[in-house]
Design a protein around this motif. Structure first.
Motif, PDB file in Angstrom:
ATOM      1  N   ASP A 145     -38.286 -19.482  11.576  1.00 47.55           N
ATOM      2  CA  ASP A 145     -36.965 -20.076  11.779  1.00 47.55           C
ATOM      3  C   ASP A 145     -36.646 -20.384  13.236  1.00 47.55           C
ATOM      4  OD1 ASP A 145     -36.640 -17.532  12.800  1.00 47.55           O
ATOM      5  OD2 ASP A 145     -34.710 -17.167  11.808  1.00 47.55           O
ATOM      6  N   GLY A 146     -37.626 -20.256  14.117  1.00 49.92           N
ATOM      7  CA  GLY A 146     -37.423 -20.529  15.530  1.00 49.92           C
ATOM      8  C   GLY A 146     -37.276 -19.286  16.380  1.00 49.92           C
ATOM      9  N   SER A 147     -37.050 -18.128  15.765  1.00 52.18           N
ATOM     10  CA  SER A 147     -36.839 -16.898  16.545  1.00 52.18           C
ATOM     11  C   SER A 147     -38.099 -16.485  17.296  1.00 52.18           C
ATOM     12  CB  SER A 147     -36.383 -15.761  15.621  1.00 52.18           C
ATOM     13  OG  SER A 147     -35.175 -16.083  14.974  1.00 52.18           O
ATOM     14  N   VAL A 148     -39.194 -16.345  16.574  1.00 50.73           N
ATOM     15  CA  VAL A 148     -40.456 -15.962  17.214  1.00 50.73           C
ATOM     16  C   VAL A 148     -40.930 -17.059  18.162  1.00 50.73           C
ATOM     17  CG1 VAL A 148     -42.926 -15.634  16.727  1.00 50.73           C
ATOM     18  CG2 VAL A 148     -41.218 -14.316  15.481  1.00 50.73           C
ATOM     19  N   GLN A 149     -40.708 -18.311  17.777  1.00 57.80           N
ATOM     20  CA  GLN A 149     -41.110 -19.428  18.638  1.00 57.80           C
ATOM     21  C   GLN A 149     -40.384 -19.372  19.980  1.00 57.80           C
ATOM     22  OE1 GLN A 149     -40.275 -19.603  15.419  1.00 57.80           O
ATOM     23  NE2 GLN A 149     -42.035 -20.546  14.385  1.00 57.80           N
ATOM     24  N   GLY A 150     -39.079 -19.072  19.952  1.00 53.38           N
ATOM     25  CA  GLY A 150     -38.320 -18.953  21.194  1.00 53.38           C
ATOM     26  C   GLY A 150     -38.814 -17.809  22.063  1.00 53.38           C
ATOM     27  N   MET A 151     -39.145 -16.689  21.422  1.00 51.73           N
ATOM     28  CA  MET A 151     -39.684 -15.544  22.162  1.00 51.73           C
ATOM     29  C   MET A 151     -40.990 -15.911  22.857  1.00 51.73           C
ATOM     30  SD  MET A 151     -41.153 -11.966  20.609  1.00 51.73           S
ATOM     31  CE  MET A 151     -42.588 -12.835  19.941  1.00 51.73           C
ATOM     32  N   LEU A 152     -41.880 -16.578  22.143  1.00 52.45           N
ATOM     33  CA  LEU A 152     -43.173 -16.938  22.722  1.00 52.45           C
ATOM     34  C   LEU A 152     -43.023 -17.989  23.817  1.00 52.45           C
ATOM     35  CD1 LEU A 152     -45.258 -16.958  19.423  1.00 52.45           C
ATOM     36  CD2 LEU A 152     -45.432 -15.289  21.283  1.00 52.45           C
ATOM     37  N   ASP A 153     -42.057 -18.907  23.654  1.00 52.82           N
ATOM     38  CA  ASP A 153     -41.778 -19.864  24.726  1.00 52.82           C
ATOM     39  C   ASP A 153     -41.334 -19.144  25.990  1.00 52.82           C
ATOM     40  OD1 ASP A 153     -42.447 -22.199  23.409  1.00 52.82           O
ATOM     41  OD2 ASP A 153     -40.404 -22.634  22.737  1.00 52.82           O
ATOM     42  N   LEU A 154     -40.444 -18.172  25.840  1.00 50.80           N
ATOM     43  CA  LEU A 154     -39.958 -17.420  27.008  1.00 50.80           C
ATOM     44  C   LEU A 154     -41.091 -16.630  27.661  1.00 50.80           C
ATOM     45  CD1 LEU A 154     -36.530 -16.084  25.675  1.00 50.80           C
ATOM     46  CD2 LEU A 154     -36.888 -17.760  27.498  1.00 50.80           C
TER      47      LEU A 154
END
Length: 336
Positions: A81-90
């Protein structure tokens, strides 16, 4: 050594890949099957893997592993849902499959519909309803479908017919998705056939892998049918008119492109074969399709001449390419 700053190799050299799986979503067991299958396949290609069962300490585990890239084999929230993706981007780490914005949109069935319909992709009608509302009256004429807005693998889907045991109106005590979700997506039931098309990114761009028909003896393609061997027959390639197959591939590619999917996606259809081309409707686009032995993307890839290990390797290489391109753009080295 792993690299978290965008310097992971883009060559064919062996990589250290963290395979993220499990988690606490409804699809945990499927994710574990996907993740372990992917890890075995990548190891057979000469890569080193670290298998990580998603927990609240996932960022610390990934930092400790220092991978070149993360293979995201999670399904559902928070992996899709974008949560893990945002973490990995950061964290500055390359990862497979789609990014934050795409994931936020695609996991929401109604939002996906609003984004794709203006591009000529047909969806069933329908609307969002509260569970309280359906206890008073039917939101649509029967038969209709009720489904959670942001769950995958047909979790919590109910088909409401005149013959169903849910009551009329639906009873509060009847077992169904209204017991677990405050809001549901109500759509007309499309009679006919279940079809699906996988899309994969490669060096020459995205391509559709074909069309599979899912033949179910009783019921519909729900969670149990998807992941219980022998419950569903996969006909690949689907025995359908060439113009319908071409439309499936066209719509799947368009959905992949408009949503901004990366790596691979899978678009699911219902086709009323009595209505011809006008009877084909998209149900959803999955940004992280299953990668289990029963899963549809590996099956279509095999039919297209791509082995399971090669498919996993292609998805990883694409993730590194996307990450490198993002890094170049951020530093002004891509498009100026």
């Amino acid at each position: 050594m792993g690299n978290q700053t965008g310097g992971a190799p883009v060559s064919d050299a062996p990589l250290h890949i963290a395979v993220l799986m499990g988690g606490w979503a409804n699809e945990r067991e499927v994710s574990l099957m996907s993740g372990n299958g992917v890890a075995d396949a990548l190891e057979s290609k000469g890569h080193r893997t670290t298998r990580i069962d998603m927990g609240r300490d996932v960022a610390a585990k990934i930092s400790e592993a220092q991978p070149d890239v993360v293979f995201n084999a999670l399904h559902g929230v928070p992996g899709e849902d974008g949560s893990v993706q945002g973490m990995l981007d950061l964290m500055g780490i390359a990862y497979t499959h789609s990014g934050v914005a795409t994931s936020v949109i695609a996991i929401d069935k109604q939002l996906t519909k609003l984004v794709l319909q203006p591009h000529g992709i047909p969806f069933p009608g329908g609307r969002i309803v509260s569970s309280e509302e359906i206890f008073e009256r039917d939101p649509l004429a029967r038969p209709y479908v009720l489904k959670p807005v942001n769950e995958g693998s047909s979790v919590g889907v109910a088909i409401v017919t005149d013959e169903s045991n849910y009551g009329n109106p639906i009873g509060r005590d009847a077992a169904g998705p209204w017991q677990d979700f405050a809001e549901l997506l109500a759509e007309p039931f499309i009679r006919g056939r279940e079809l699906t098309t996988a899309v994969i990114d490669g060096p020459d761009g995205a391509r559709a892998l074909g069309v599979t028909e899912l033949v179910i003896e009783h019921g519909f393609y729900d969670y149990e049918h998807k992941y219980t061997e022998g419950r569903t027959q996969h006909v690949c390639p689907a025995q359908i008119p060439p113009e319908i197959a071409a439309l499936c591939e066209q719509y799947a590619l368009k959905a992949h492109e408009v949503l901004g999917c990366k790596g691979t996606s899978r678009t699911d259809f219902r086709w009323d074969d009595e209505q011809g081309e006008d009877g084909l409707f998209v149900l959803e686009t999955n940004t992280q399709p299953g990668m289990t032995p029963l899963s549809l993307v590996p099956e279509q890839a095999r039919h297209a001449g791509i082995t399971y290990p090669d498919l996993c390797d292609m998805i990883v290489r694409e993730a590194i390419r996307v990450h490198a391109a993002k890094g170049a753009k951020a530093t002004g080295g891509a498009d100026g």
